[in-house]
Design a protein around this motif. Sequence first.
Motif, mmCIF file in Angstrom:
data_model
loop_
_atom_site.group_PDB
_atom_site.id
_atom_site.type_symbol
_atom_site.label_atom_id
_atom_site.label_comp_id
_atom_site.label_asym_id
_atom_site.label_seq_id
_atom_site.Cartn_x
_atom_site.Cartn_y
_atom_site.Cartn_z
ATOM 1 N N ASP A 298 -78.388 -21.184 -70.200
ATOM 2 C CA ASP A 298 -77.659 -20.703 -69.478
ATOM 3 C C ASP A 298 -78.803 -20.331 -68.451
ATOM 4 O O ASP A 298 -79.229 -19.926 -68.699
ATOM 5 C CB ASP A 298 -77.092 -20.046 -68.879
ATOM 6 N N PRO A 299 -79.450 -20.970 -67.145
ATOM 7 C CA PRO A 299 -80.323 -20.480 -66.281
ATOM 8 C C PRO A 299 -79.724 -18.966 -65.852
ATOM 9 O O PRO A 299 -80.186 -18.295 -65.447
ATOM 10 C CB PRO A 299 -80.112 -21.446 -65.108
ATOM 11 N N LEU A 300 -78.812 -18.685 -65.423
ATOM 12 C CA LEU A 300 -78.901 -17.313 -65.403
ATOM 13 C C LEU A 300 -78.981 -16.637 -66.903
ATOM 14 O O LEU A 300 -79.581 -15.681 -66.321
ATOM 15 C CB LEU A 300 -77.281 -17.075 -64.659
ATOM 16 N N PHE A 301 -79.462 -17.051 -67.428
ATOM 17 C CA PHE A 301 -78.952 -16.128 -68.689
ATOM 18 C C PHE A 301 -80.885 -16.102 -69.426
ATOM 19 O O PHE A 301 -81.691 -15.319 -69.194
ATOM 20 C CB PHE A 301 -78.264 -16.449 -69.818
ATOM 21 N N ARG A 302 -81.506 -17.515 -69.483
ATOM 22 C CA ARG A 302 -82.939 -17.675 -69.345
ATOM 23 C C ARG A 302 -83.644 -16.276 -67.790
ATOM 24 O O ARG A 302 -84.934 -15.971 -68.850
ATOM 25 C CB ARG A 302 -82.836 -18.783 -68.710
ATOM 26 N N SER A 303 -82.669 -16.275 -66.803
ATOM 27 C CA SER A 303 -83.745 -15.630 -65.717
ATOM 28 C C SER A 303 -83.180 -13.986 -66.130
ATOM 29 O O SER A 303 -84.506 -13.334 -65.996
ATOM 30 C CB SER A 303 -82.800 -15.713 -64.969
ATOM 31 N N MET A 304 -82.200 -13.645 -66.889
ATOM 32 C CA MET A 304 -82.090 -11.921 -66.991
ATOM 33 C C MET A 304 -82.464 -11.588 -67.914
ATOM 34 O O MET A 304 -83.016 -10.772 -68.449
ATOM 35 C CB MET A 304 -80.383 -11.504 -67.446
ATOM 36 N N LEU A 305 -82.666 -12.580 -69.857
ATOM 37 C CA LEU A 305 -83.711 -12.899 -70.458
ATOM 38 C C LEU A 305 -85.209 -12.436 -70.401
ATOM 39 O O LEU A 305 -85.713 -11.389 -70.889
ATOM 40 C CB LEU A 305 -83.304 -14.014 -71.592
ATOM 41 N N THR A 306 -85.293 -13.134 -69.431
ATOM 42 C CA THR A 306 -87.209 -13.168 -68.386
ATOM 43 C C THR A 306 -87.456 -11.512 -68.081
ATOM 44 O O THR A 306 -88.241 -10.920 -68.720
ATOM 45 C CB THR A 306 -87.669 -14.807 -68.338
ATOM 46 N N THR A 307 -86.418 -10.976 -67.565
ATOM 47 C CA THR A 307 -86.742 -9.593 -66.968
ATOM 48 C C THR A 307 -86.452 -8.826 -67.519
ATOM 49 O O THR A 307 -87.032 -7.678 -67.781
ATOM 50 C CB THR A 307 -85.246 -10.043 -65.747
ATOM 51 N N TYR A 308 -85.425 -9.172 -68.513
ATOM 52 C CA TYR A 308 -85.536 -7.770 -70.033
ATOM 53 C C TYR A 308 -86.364 -7.674 -70.708
ATOM 54 O O TYR A 308 -86.939 -7.107 -70.661
ATOM 55 C CB TYR A 308 -84.179 -8.208 -71.137
ATOM 56 N N ILE B 202 -82.481 6.128 -76.387
ATOM 57 C CA ILE B 202 -81.115 5.045 -77.022
ATOM 58 C C ILE B 202 -80.517 4.546 -75.906
ATOM 59 O O ILE B 202 -80.109 4.884 -74.569
ATOM 60 C CB ILE B 202 -80.073 5.265 -77.503
ATOM 61 N N SER B 203 -81.157 3.420 -75.027
ATOM 62 C CA SER B 203 -80.500 2.297 -73.439
ATOM 63 C C SER B 203 -79.835 0.659 -74.354
ATOM 64 O O SER B 203 -79.338 0.750 -75.105
ATOM 65 C CB SER B 203 -82.245 2.062 -73.116
ATOM 66 N N CYS B 204 -79.304 0.807 -73.223
ATOM 67 C CA CYS B 204 -78.595 -0.515 -73.768
ATOM 68 C C CYS B 204 -79.133 -1.987 -72.334
ATOM 69 O O CYS B 204 -79.239 -1.086 -70.925
ATOM 70 C CB CYS B 204 -77.162 -0.451 -73.532
ATOM 71 N N PHE B 205 -79.183 -2.923 -72.245
ATOM 72 C CA PHE B 205 -79.500 -3.920 -71.653
ATOM 73 C C PHE B 205 -78.304 -5.065 -71.507
ATOM 74 O O PHE B 205 -78.314 -6.237 -73.073
ATOM 75 C CB PHE B 205 -80.792 -4.550 -71.252
ATOM 76 N N LEU B 206 -77.571 -6.080 -70.448
ATOM 77 C CA LEU B 206 -76.640 -6.769 -71.268
ATOM 78 C C LEU B 206 -77.038 -7.682 -70.549
ATOM 79 O O LEU B 206 -77.740 -7.957 -69.796
ATOM 80 C CB LEU B 206 -75.259 -5.966 -70.625
ATOM 81 N N LEU B 207 -76.657 -8.747 -71.169
ATOM 82 C CA LEU B 207 -76.781 -10.251 -70.936
ATOM 83 C C LEU B 207 -75.851 -11.080 -70.614
ATOM 84 O O LEU B 207 -74.997 -10.731 -71.304
ATOM 85 C CB LEU B 207 -78.147 -10.904 -72.140
ATOM 86 N N PRO B 208 -75.878 -12.098 -69.456
ATOM 87 C CA PRO B 208 -74.749 -12.559 -69.488
ATOM 88 C C PRO B 208 -74.714 -13.807 -70.656
ATOM 89 O O PRO B 208 -75.545 -13.618 -71.701
ATOM 90 C CB PRO B 208 -74.699 -13.904 -68.092
ATOM 91 N N HIS B 209 -73.574 -14.660 -70.934
ATOM 92 C CA HIS B 209 -73.402 -15.321 -71.663
ATOM 93 C C HIS B 209 -74.759 -16.497 -72.027
ATOM 94 O O HIS B 209 -74.819 -17.135 -70.855
ATOM 95 C CB HIS B 209 -71.941 -16.623 -71.384
ATOM 96 N N PRO B 210 -75.228 -16.727 -73.060
ATOM 97 C CA PRO B 210 -75.851 -18.181 -72.873
ATOM 98 C C PRO B 210 -75.698 -19.035 -72.679
ATOM 99 O O PRO B 210 -76.623 -19.894 -72.880
ATOM 100 C CB PRO B 210 -76.719 -17.719 -74.698
ATOM 101 N N GLY B 211 -74.241 -19.620 -72.333
ATOM 102 C CA GLY B 211 -73.626 -21.010 -72.274
ATOM 103 C C GLY B 211 -72.960 -21.741 -72.888
ATOM 104 O O GLY B 211 -72.886 -21.159 -74.396
#
Length: 299
Positions: free
Chosen positions: A60-70, A35-44
């Motif tokens: 939000d650009p940061l959310f899209r970038s982190m979502l791509t990483t995830y 079980i693991s967790c990956f936190l994402l920033p607010h989507p905008g």
Amino acid sequence: REREREGSRSSPPPWATNRMPVPACSQITSCFEKISCFLLPHPGLKIPKKSYNGTVSDLDPLFRSMLTTYMRRLFSVDLEPKRIQGRQLTAPELSVYIKTYVGLFQDGRTFPEAKTVLQATAEANNRNALTLGVKKYAEEMDRLVGPGKTKYVKKQEFEEHCTACRTGAMELFDGMATMGAKSAIATIRKELVTEITTAEEKYDVMNTQRNPWQGAEQYILPMGIAIVAFVARYFTDACAPISSICSNTSEFLGHVYVAIFTLMIIVSAGSIKSGFEYFKELLPLLTGGKLDVAKLKTS
């Protein structure tokens, strides 16, 4: 005032009342190997609005970038078969879990409790057990009386095979559907029994249609009477010249088997017509010509 302060201190804070119950926590951890967790920033800021229509550019650009990483991490770096209760999930089974978990967050107003997540996991697991049980039953039945089979299976053998397939499907379900409340498992188990019963009726119809003697009972009795009348007339004809009773009886028996044969021809007119048309389709093959296979299959 001191008592009021003590009373306020003794009451738990709001977040404490929504903590994960220990039984639920232990059950969730027992279901998964990791079980693991990956936190994402607010989507905008545009996303929570009712006017949001799903446009990706509003994220939000940061959310899209982190979502791509995830997503790259999930489907590339850490890609491996997902396991629940020690068994690997197939793609259709995984989709059931994904849809179930997404449904928990569909409201968007409240964050689901651990107990709710556990119930959702149990529901998805038991639904997958239902699907696998139905699939196993169908696969085993297809081996003997499936759509691709042409041989008629005797009633006793068919019933024994149905019982064995039903038992195998139920054992598969019982071995896999072990999560959640017993009442919920029992409800889904009843659904499995219903689906198996419906499928069994369909297989029974398919097998019955392959019986070469299917419908012969409607001809056996009339044919028997007609044959007896024909043979009896042979004997009455012998004494007809010297006895009016024999003569009248012979005439009556003649009317009986003629009437029976005529009635059977009328009743079988549809089958005779279909057989004649089928023979016409085969005629080119008998005369050395080409056979229209597509048309023959349709017939």
